[in-house]
Write a protein that holds these residues in place. Structure first.
Motif, PDB file in Angstrom:
ATOM      1  N   LEU A 346       0.808  -1.214   0.000  1.00 20.53           N
ATOM      2  CA  LEU A 346       0.000   0.000   0.000  1.00 20.53           C
ATOM      3  C   LEU A 346       0.850   1.277   0.000  1.00 20.53           C
ATOM      4  CD1 LEU A 346      -2.908  -0.947   2.423  1.00 20.53           C
ATOM      5  CD2 LEU A 346      -3.101  -0.356   0.015  1.00 20.53           C
ATOM      6  N   GLY A 347       1.985   1.255   0.702  1.00 18.59           N
ATOM      7  CA  GLY A 347       2.836   2.441   0.713  1.00 18.59           C
ATOM      8  C   GLY A 347       3.299   2.805  -0.680  1.00 18.59           C
ATOM      9  N   ARG A 348       3.739   1.802  -1.459  1.00 11.37           N
ATOM     10  CA  ARG A 348       4.180   2.070  -2.836  1.00 11.37           C
ATOM     11  C   ARG A 348       3.015   2.529  -3.703  1.00 11.37           C
ATOM     12  NH1 ARG A 348       5.869  -1.294  -7.687  1.00 11.37           N
ATOM     13  NH2 ARG A 348       4.889  -3.077  -6.671  1.00 11.37           N
ATOM     14  N   ALA A 349       1.843   1.894  -3.532  1.00 10.33           N
ATOM     15  CA  ALA A 349       0.672   2.282  -4.329  1.00 10.33           C
ATOM     16  C   ALA A 349       0.289   3.735  -4.056  1.00 10.33           C
ATOM     17  CB  ALA A 349      -0.497   1.350  -4.020  1.00 10.33           C
ATOM     18  N   PHE A 350       0.252   4.123  -2.777  1.00  6.35           N
ATOM     19  CA  PHE A 350      -0.055   5.509  -2.455  1.00  6.35           C
ATOM     20  C   PHE A 350       1.070   6.441  -2.897  1.00  6.35           C
ATOM     21  CE2 PHE A 350      -3.239   3.871   0.649  1.00  6.35           C
ATOM     22  CZ  PHE A 350      -4.321   4.591   0.167  1.00  6.35           C
ATOM     23  N   GLY A 351       2.300   5.946  -2.887  1.00  4.51           N
ATOM     24  CA  GLY A 351       3.405   6.747  -3.380  1.00  4.51           C
ATOM     25  C   GLY A 351       3.232   7.112  -4.845  1.00  4.51           C
ATOM     26  N   TRP A 352       2.827   6.132  -5.660  1.00  2.00           N
ATOM     27  CA  TRP A 352       2.584   6.422  -7.078  1.00  2.00           C
ATOM     28  C   TRP A 352       1.398   7.357  -7.259  1.00  2.00           C
ATOM     29  CZ3 TRP A 352       5.661   6.134 -10.978  1.00  2.00           C
ATOM     30  CH2 TRP A 352       6.708   5.205 -10.974  1.00  2.00           C
ATOM     31  N   TYR A 353       0.372   7.151  -6.460  1.00  2.00           N
ATOM     32  CA  TYR A 353      -0.803   8.033  -6.534  1.00  2.00           C
ATOM     33  C   TYR A 353      -0.401   9.486  -6.249  1.00  2.00           C
ATOM     34  CZ  TYR A 353      -5.171  10.192  -4.867  1.00  2.00           C
ATOM     35  OH  TYR A 353      -6.227  11.038  -4.651  1.00  2.00           O
ATOM     36  N   HIS A 354       0.343   9.697  -5.164  1.00  2.00           N
ATOM     37  CA  HIS A 354       0.763  11.057  -4.817  1.00  2.00           C
ATOM     38  C   HIS A 354       1.795  11.595  -5.805  1.00  2.00           C
ATOM     39  CE1 HIS A 354      -1.484  11.352  -1.133  1.00  2.00           C
ATOM     40  NE2 HIS A 354      -0.937  10.260  -0.630  1.00  2.00           N
ATOM     41  N   LEU A 355       2.666  10.721  -6.314  1.00  2.00           N
ATOM     42  CA  LEU A 355       3.679  11.158  -7.281  1.00  2.00           C
ATOM     43  C   LEU A 355       3.018  11.705  -8.537  1.00  2.00           C
ATOM     44  CD1 LEU A 355       6.682  11.264  -8.193  1.00  2.00           C
ATOM     45  CD2 LEU A 355       6.335   8.988  -9.162  1.00  2.00           C
ATOM     46  N   ILE A 356       2.042  10.972  -9.050  1.00  2.00           N
ATOM     47  CA  ILE A 356       1.346  11.415 -10.257  1.00  2.00           C
ATOM     48  C   ILE A 356       0.661  12.747 -10.012  1.00  2.00           C
ATOM     49  CG2 ILE A 356      -0.642  10.893 -11.737  1.00  2.00           C
ATOM     50  CD1 ILE A 356       0.229   7.923 -11.501  1.00  2.00           C
ATOM     51  N   SER A 357       0.003  12.873  -8.865  1.00  2.00           N
ATOM     52  CA  SER A 357      -0.693  14.111  -8.540  1.00  2.00           C
ATOM     53  C   SER A 357       0.266  15.293  -8.511  1.00  2.00           C
ATOM     54  CB  SER A 357      -1.401  13.964  -7.183  1.00  2.00           C
ATOM     55  OG  SER A 357      -2.011  15.173  -6.805  1.00  2.00           O
ATOM     56  N   GLY A 358       1.388  15.133  -7.838  1.00  2.00           N
ATOM     57  CA  GLY A 358       2.324  16.242  -7.675  1.00  2.00           C
ATOM     58  C   GLY A 358       3.082  16.574  -8.934  1.00  2.00           C
ATOM     59  N   LEU A 359       3.544  15.540  -9.669  1.00  2.00           N
ATOM     60  CA  LEU A 359       4.285  15.809 -10.895  1.00  2.00           C
ATOM     61  C   LEU A 359       3.406  16.454 -11.950  1.00  2.00           C
ATOM     62  CD1 LEU A 359       6.674  12.745 -11.367  1.00  2.00           C
ATOM     63  CD2 LEU A 359       7.191  15.013 -10.465  1.00  2.00           C
ATOM     64  N   CYS A 360       2.146  16.068 -11.985  1.00  2.00           N
ATOM     65  CA  CYS A 360       1.236  16.697 -12.939  1.00  2.00           C
ATOM     66  C   CYS A 360       0.871  18.113 -12.504  1.00  2.00           C
ATOM     67  CB  CYS A 360      -0.032  15.861 -13.095  1.00  2.00           C
ATOM     68  SG  CYS A 360       0.212  14.309 -13.995  1.00  2.00           S
ATOM     69  N   LEU A 361       0.944  18.389 -11.204  1.00  2.00           N
ATOM     70  CA  LEU A 361       0.601  19.722 -10.726  1.00  2.00           C
ATOM     71  C   LEU A 361       1.583  20.775 -11.233  1.00  2.00           C
ATOM     72  CD1 LEU A 361      -1.279  21.458  -9.013  1.00  2.00           C
ATOM     73  CD2 LEU A 361       0.194  20.987  -7.050  1.00  2.00           C
ATOM     74  N   LEU A 362       2.839  20.396 -11.433  1.00  2.00           N
ATOM     75  CA  LEU A 362       3.818  21.365 -11.925  1.00  2.00           C
ATOM     76  C   LEU A 362       3.455  21.851 -13.322  1.00  2.00           C
ATOM     77  CD1 LEU A 362       6.369  23.014 -11.780  1.00  2.00           C
ATOM     78  CD2 LEU A 362       7.685  20.953 -12.353  1.00  2.00           C
ATOM     79  N   PRO A 363       3.307  20.957 -14.325  1.00  2.00           N
ATOM     80  CA  PRO A 363       2.887  21.479 -15.637  1.00  2.00           C
ATOM     81  C   PRO A 363       1.484  22.061 -15.616  1.00  2.00           C
ATOM     82  CG  PRO A 363       2.925  19.071 -15.660  1.00  2.00           C
ATOM     83  CD  PRO A 363       3.583  19.508 -14.381  1.00  2.00           C
TER      84      PRO A 363
END
Length: 400
Positions: A346-363
Motif C-alpha cells: 500500500l505504501g508504494r501504491a499511495f506513493g505512485w498516486y501522490h507522485l502522479i498528482s504532484g508531478l502533474c501539478l507542476l505542468p
C-alpha cells in the motif's frame, strides 16, 4: 451485497459506523486538523503576500505551487516504498509533520518570491515524507467495508482544519494584524501537531488483503487495474492546477482582501461536511461513478470561473461546488487505490498516486498560470475543465 439504508435509519447507521472506526483513524484525523489549521492560515494569504513582493504574479504563483508539490510527490513515492520495506510508517509520519511545523512560520521572513518558493518546498518536503506512510497506516487500520468512511472522516477532519485556518486569518486581518505577522501564528497549531503525533501508534496489518492476487515481489509492476486508474487520474491532474487560482480569480474580480480567506473557508467547510457521507456512500454504491461525478462538477466550476461576465457574488456558490467536488473525490480516490493494491504494497501504491498528482501539478499550474497571464482566465479555465471532463468520461466507462 449490502441492503439499502432508508432515509430514517441512515443517521443511526452512520453514527454506528463512525463509532466502529478504530482509534488510529481519529488520532490521525486530529493531527490533520491541527496541521491544516496552520497550513490553511497561510495558503489563502499567499496570493496577497506575493502581490507585495517584487516580480511576483500569476506565473510566479503557478511556479511556486507546482515546484513545491512536485518535490513533495517525489518524496511521497520514496517514503511509501521505504515504509513498506521496513514495516514501519510512524517515523516517516512524525518527521514529515515536524518539518512542516518548523518551516511554515519562516515565510514571515521572506523578502522575495524565491524565498517563498524555498520555504514552500520545505513545507511540502514534510508532506512528502508523511503522506504515503500515513495513508497506508490508515488503510491498514480498517476493514475493507470501512475504507471509504475512514478516508472520508480523515478528509473531513483535515478540511475542518482548513476551515479554522482561514477563519483565523480573516479575524486577524480584520483586527489589523500585519500580513507578515500572520505567518508566525502557524507555530501554535504546529506545536500541538507535534505533541499529538507522538501518540499515534504503529498499526499492524489487520485488514483483509486489498486484492485476491498474490503479493508482488519487490519492484514488481502494480496491478493492471490500478495502473489504468492512475493513468486516468494523471489526465485529470494535468488540468487540476493549484486551488489558489480560485483565489487569484476572486482577487481579479475585486473581492475584498479580507473575504479571500472566507471564500477558501467555504470550500473547506463544504468539503468537511460532505467528505464522510459521500466517501462512506462509496463503500455501498462503488467508487468510480462517484469520482467521475466529482470530476464533472470540477469541470462545471472551472467553466463558470472562466466566464467573462462572472460577478464577484458568483464566486461564493462556485466555492461551495468546489467543496462538494472535493468531498466526493478526495477520500473516495484513496479508498479506490486501497481496493486495487495488494495489502503489503500500500505504501508504494499511495506513493505512485501522490507522485502522479504532484508531478502533474507542476505542468498544470505552470500552464494554467501561463495561459492566464497571456490570454486571461477563460482559456486557462477551459483547459482545466476539459481535462477533468475527459478524465471523468474515461473513468465512468473503463472496466476494472
Amino acid at each position: 451485497m449490502s441492503r439499502p439504508i432508508g432515509a430514517a435509519s441512515w443517521p443511526v447507521a452512520m453514527l454506528s459506523a463512525l463509532r466502529a472506526l478504530p482509534r488510529t483513524v481519529w488520532l490521525l484525523g486530529c493531527v490533520s486538523l491541527l496541521n491544516d489549521a496552520a497550513s490553511d492560515l497561510v495558503y489563502p494569504l499567499l496570493p496577497l503576500y506575493l502581490a507585495t513582493l517584487p516580480g511576483a504574479g500569476a506565473q510566479a504563483l503557478g511556479l511556486i505551487e507546482g515546484c513545491a508539490e512536485a518535490v513533495a510527490s517525489l518524496l511521497k513515492l520514496a517514503s511509501g516504498v521505504l515504509a513498506d520495506r521496513h514495516g514501519s510508517a510512524r517515523p516517516w509520519v512524525i518527521g514529515g509533520y515536524g518539518l512542516a511545523a518548523l518551516t511554515r512560520p519562516l515565510i514571515a521572513l521572506a523578502s522575495g518570491w524565491p524565498m517563498v518558493l524555498a520555504l514552500r518546498v520545505g513545507d511540502r518536503i514534510g508532506k512528502g515524507l508523511r503522506s504515503s506512510p500515513r495513508d497506508a497506516l490508515l488503510a491498514r487500520s480498517v476493514a475493507p467495508a470501512q475504507r471509504g468512511l475512514a478516508f472520508g472522516v480523515h478528509r473531513a477532519m483535515d478540511n475542518a482544519g482548513a476551515v479554522a485556518g482561514p477563519l483565523l486569518a480573516a479575524a486577524l486581518l480584520g483586527l489589523g494584524v500585519p500580513l507578515r505577522e500572520l505567518f508566525l501564528w502557524t507555530a501554535l497549531p504546529g506545536a500541538l501537531t507535534l505533541w499529538l503525533i507522538w501518540r499515534v501508534p504503529e498499526t499492524p496489518v489487520i485488514a483483509a488483503p486489498a486484492s485476491t492476487a498474490p503479493a508482488p515481489a519487490a519492484g514488481a509492476p502494480l496491478p493492471p487495474a490500478l495502473r489504468r486508474y492512475l493513468a486516468i487520474y494523471a489526465l485529470f491532474s494535468l488540468g487540476n492546477a493549484s486551488n489558489l487560482f480560485l483565489l487569484w480569480r476572486a482577487h481579479e474580480l475585486g473581492l475584498a482582501d479580507a473575504a479571500l480567506p472566507l471564500l477558501w473557508a467555504l470550500v473547506s467547510a463544504v468539503a468537511m461536511l460532505g467528505s464522510a457521507p459521500l466517501s462512506g456512500l462509496s463503500d455501498r454504491i462503488g467508487r468510480r461513478q462517484l469520482i467521475a461525478g466529482g470530476w464533472t462538477l470540477f469541470a462545471l466550476v472551472y467553466a463558470l470561473l472562466g466566464w467573462p461576465g462572472l460577478p464577484p457574488a458568483g464566486l461564493w456558490p462556485l466555492a461551495a461546488l468546489m467543496g462538494l467536488h472535493l468531498a466526493a473525490t478526495e477520500g473516495t480516490a484513496k479508498a479506490l487505490v486501497t481496493d486495487l493494491a495488494p495489502a503489503a504494497d500500500l505504501g508504494r501504491a499511495f506513493g505512485w498516486y501522490h507522485l502522479i498528482s504532484g508531478l502533474c501539478l507542476l505542468p498544470a499550474s505552470w500552464l494554467t498560470g501561463t495561459l492566464w497571464a497571456a490570454h486571461g482566465a477563460p482559456l486557462a479555465c477551459a483547459w482545466a475543465g476539459g481535462c477533468a471532463l475527459l478524465a471523468a468520461t474515461l473513468l465512468a466507462f473503463t472496466k476494472h
